[in-house]
Design an enzyme around this catalytic site. Structure first.
Site, PDB file in Angstrom:
ATOM      1  CE1 TYR A   1      -4.147   2.327   0.643  1.00 52.62           C
ATOM      2  CE2 TYR A   1      -2.537   3.100   2.387  1.00 52.62           C
ATOM      3  CZ  TYR A   1      -3.599   3.286   1.656  1.00 52.62           C
ATOM      4  OH  TYR A   1      -4.599   4.275   2.011  1.00 52.62           O
TER       5      TYR A   1
ATOM      6  CE  LYS B   1      -3.617   5.132  -1.517  1.00 54.61           C
ATOM      7  NZ  LYS B   1      -4.407   5.674  -2.243  1.00 54.61           N
TER       8      LYS B   1
HETATM    9  P1  NAP Z   1     -13.241   2.816   0.944  1.00 57.93           P
HETATM   10  O1  NAP Z   1     -14.445   3.363   1.727  1.00 57.93           O
HETATM   11  O2  NAP Z   1     -12.596   1.476   1.288  1.00 57.93           O
HETATM   12  O3  NAP Z   1     -13.627   2.990  -0.600  1.00 57.93           O
HETATM   13  C1  NAP Z   1     -12.842   2.623  -1.614  1.00 57.93           C
HETATM   14  C2  NAP Z   1     -13.511   2.831  -2.862  1.00 57.93           C
HETATM   15  O4  NAP Z   1     -12.507   2.335  -4.201  1.00 57.93           O
HETATM   16  C3  NAP Z   1     -14.718   2.297  -3.298  1.00 57.93           C
HETATM   17  O5  NAP Z   1     -15.520   3.205  -3.551  1.00 57.93           O
HETATM   18  C4  NAP Z   1     -14.528   1.233  -4.149  1.00 57.93           C
HETATM   19  O6  NAP Z   1     -15.406   0.878  -5.103  1.00 57.93           O
HETATM   20  C5  NAP Z   1     -13.444   1.842  -5.116  1.00 57.93           C
HETATM   21  N1  NAP Z   1     -12.753   0.787  -5.679  1.00 57.93           N
HETATM   22  C6  NAP Z   1     -11.858  -0.276  -5.247  1.00 57.93           C
HETATM   23  N2  NAP Z   1     -11.433  -0.975  -6.155  1.00 57.93           N
HETATM   24  C7  NAP Z   1     -11.610  -0.437  -7.404  1.00 57.93           C
HETATM   25  C8  NAP Z   1     -11.645  -0.524  -8.757  1.00 57.93           C
HETATM   26  N3  NAP Z   1     -10.928  -1.598  -9.299  1.00 57.93           N
HETATM   27  N4  NAP Z   1     -12.221   0.177  -9.643  1.00 57.93           N
HETATM   28  C9  NAP Z   1     -12.840   1.308  -9.184  1.00 57.93           C
HETATM   29  N5  NAP Z   1     -13.198   1.694  -7.980  1.00 57.93           N
HETATM   30  C10 NAP Z   1     -12.537   0.609  -7.131  1.00 57.93           C
HETATM   31  O7  NAP Z   1     -11.909   3.481   1.088  1.00 57.93           O
HETATM   32  P2  NAP Z   1     -11.880   5.190   1.612  1.00 57.93           P
HETATM   33  O8  NAP Z   1     -11.071   5.050   3.146  1.00 57.93           O
HETATM   34  O9  NAP Z   1     -12.744   6.108   1.347  1.00 57.93           O
HETATM   35  O10 NAP Z   1     -10.078   5.523   0.753  1.00 57.93           O
HETATM   36  C11 NAP Z   1     -10.450   6.359  -0.479  1.00 57.93           C
HETATM   37  C12 NAP Z   1      -9.029   6.855  -0.761  1.00 57.93           C
HETATM   38  O11 NAP Z   1      -8.359   7.328   0.306  1.00 57.93           O
HETATM   39  C13 NAP Z   1      -8.087   5.470  -1.241  1.00 57.93           C
HETATM   40  O12 NAP Z   1      -7.496   5.633  -2.223  1.00 57.93           O
HETATM   41  C14 NAP Z   1      -7.324   5.117   0.281  1.00 57.93           C
HETATM   42  O13 NAP Z   1      -6.280   4.482  -0.063  1.00 57.93           O
HETATM   43  C15 NAP Z   1      -6.949   6.693   0.456  1.00 57.93           C
HETATM   44  N6  NAP Z   1      -6.671   6.928   1.747  1.00 57.93           N
HETATM   45  C16 NAP Z   1      -7.530   6.468   2.958  1.00 57.93           C
HETATM   46  C17 NAP Z   1      -7.184   6.816   4.262  1.00 57.93           C
HETATM   47  C18 NAP Z   1      -8.203   6.308   5.179  1.00 57.93           C
HETATM   48  O14 NAP Z   1      -7.659   6.681   6.473  1.00 57.93           O
HETATM   49  N7  NAP Z   1      -9.627   6.052   5.199  1.00 57.93           N
HETATM   50  C19 NAP Z   1      -5.990   7.131   4.678  1.00 57.93           C
HETATM   51  C20 NAP Z   1      -5.268   7.418   3.534  1.00 57.93           C
HETATM   52  C21 NAP Z   1      -5.608   7.421   2.210  1.00 57.93           C
HETATM   53  P3  NAP Z   1     -16.515  -0.408  -4.766  1.00 57.93           P
HETATM   54  O15 NAP Z   1     -17.251  -0.193  -3.366  1.00 57.93           O
HETATM   55  O16 NAP Z   1     -17.298  -0.375  -5.897  1.00 57.93           O
HETATM   56  O17 NAP Z   1     -15.596  -1.678  -4.646  1.00 57.93           O
END
Ligand code: NAP
Length: 248
Positions: free
Chosen positions: A156, A160
């Site tokens: 991961y 990133k």
């Molecule tokens: P999340 O709730 O798990 O949502 C992930 C999203 O990615 C979902 O909408 C999912 O769609 C989509 N996705 C996964 N595989 C895909 C694919 N092959 N094609 C198209 N869409 C896909 O994640 P989140 O926490 O909101 O995170 C969003 C972003 O922020 C990510 O890039 C994550 O790495 C980054 N981030 C998050 C955090 C945190 O603390 N949450 C921290 C740092 C960075 P489906 O539901 O349709 O599968």
């Protein structure tokens, strides 16, 4: 109100979490948003309904961002159906956490495929359209662990950190065409991705956050919305940390 009115924005993985809040935030500022998903169609339709409930405009698009061909089709369809493609938010992301010694090849490949290659696919095809328009905004959702590394997240954090490389290289390449490319690096944000972590891990993380609280998806959406606006026209190639001071 930020100047985003009338722009067309595609947000990958916009049916939940950070992507959902970002879609809602951009729509509130007057953008027509494309809610991309790969599995959760029902959730995507709910986001669309929510946006329409306050008079915003949204459409839903299925696309697996790991497919080079399908991302091209999605970007071309958006241009055809909505008339332009002005803002791309590369938000889709997954985790397959485990220690390096236990990490299987497929755990590494899958995370790189979605988080890094998926973003490349979208930047590649969206920027072609933006270059013809001579304007555009690309915002990549990286992570604090792309800057710091993290135990159990070799795959991961590599994905990133790689996104930051794409951000800075694409920013240099696309600047002459009026396209800005920036990254937002969230810290620990309350979401589906983080709710599966154990209390011990959450406590340990909290002790490393100077502002002593976890972020909300809305905090990331606010930063993305600003970077997507006309007001941010002189910012490119930057990484904006939204992490309560975790990394400085
Ligand atoms: P999340 O709730 O798990 O949502 C992930 C999203 O990615 C979902 O909408 C999912 O769609 C989509 N996705 C996964 N595989 C895909 C694919 N092959 N094609 C198209 N869409 C896909 O994640 P989140 O926490 O909101 O995170 C969003 C972003 O922020 C990510 O890039 C994550 O790495 C980054 N981030 C998050 C955090 C945190 O603390 N949450 C921290 C740092 C960075 P489906 O539901 O349709 O599968």
């Amino acid at each position: 109100m930020l100047k985003i009115d009338g722009k067309v924005a595609v947000i990958t993985g916009a049916n939940t979490g950070i992507g959902r809040e970002t879609a809602i935030s951009l729509a509130k500022q007057g953008a027509t948003v494309v809610i991309n998903y790969v599995v959760g169609e029902e959730l995507a339709e709910e986001v669309k309904k929510e946006i329409e409930s306050f008079g915003g405009k949204a459409i839903v698009k299925y696309c697996d961002v790991t497919s080079f061909e399908d991302t091209k089709v999605m970007m071309d369809e958006i241009k055809k159906e909505l008339g332009s493609l002005d803002i791309l938010v590369n938000n889709a992301g997954i985790t397959r956490d485990t220690l390096l010694l236990r990490m299987k090849e497929e755990d590494f490949d899958k995370v790189i495929d979605v988080n890094l290659k998926g973003a490349f696919n979208c930047v590649k095809h969206a920027s072609k359209i933006m270059m013809k328009q001579r304007s555009g905004r690309i915002i990549n959702i990286s992570s604090v662990v792309g800057l710091m590394g993290n135990v159990g997240q070799c795959n991961y954090s590599a994905s990133k950190a790689g996104l930051l490389g794409i951000t800075k290289s694409a920013a240099r390449e696309l600047a002459p065409r009026g396209i800005t490319v920036n990254a937002v690096a969230p810290g620990f944000i309350e979401s589906k991705m983080t709710e599966v972590l154990s209390d011990d891990i959450k406590e340990a993380m909290l002790s490393n956050i100077p502002l002593k609280s976890f972020g909300k998806a809305k905090d990331i959406a606010n930063a993305v919305t600003f970077l997507a606006s006309n007001e941010a026209h002189y910012i490119t190639g930057q990484v904006i940390s939204v992490d309560g001071g975790m990394y400085m």
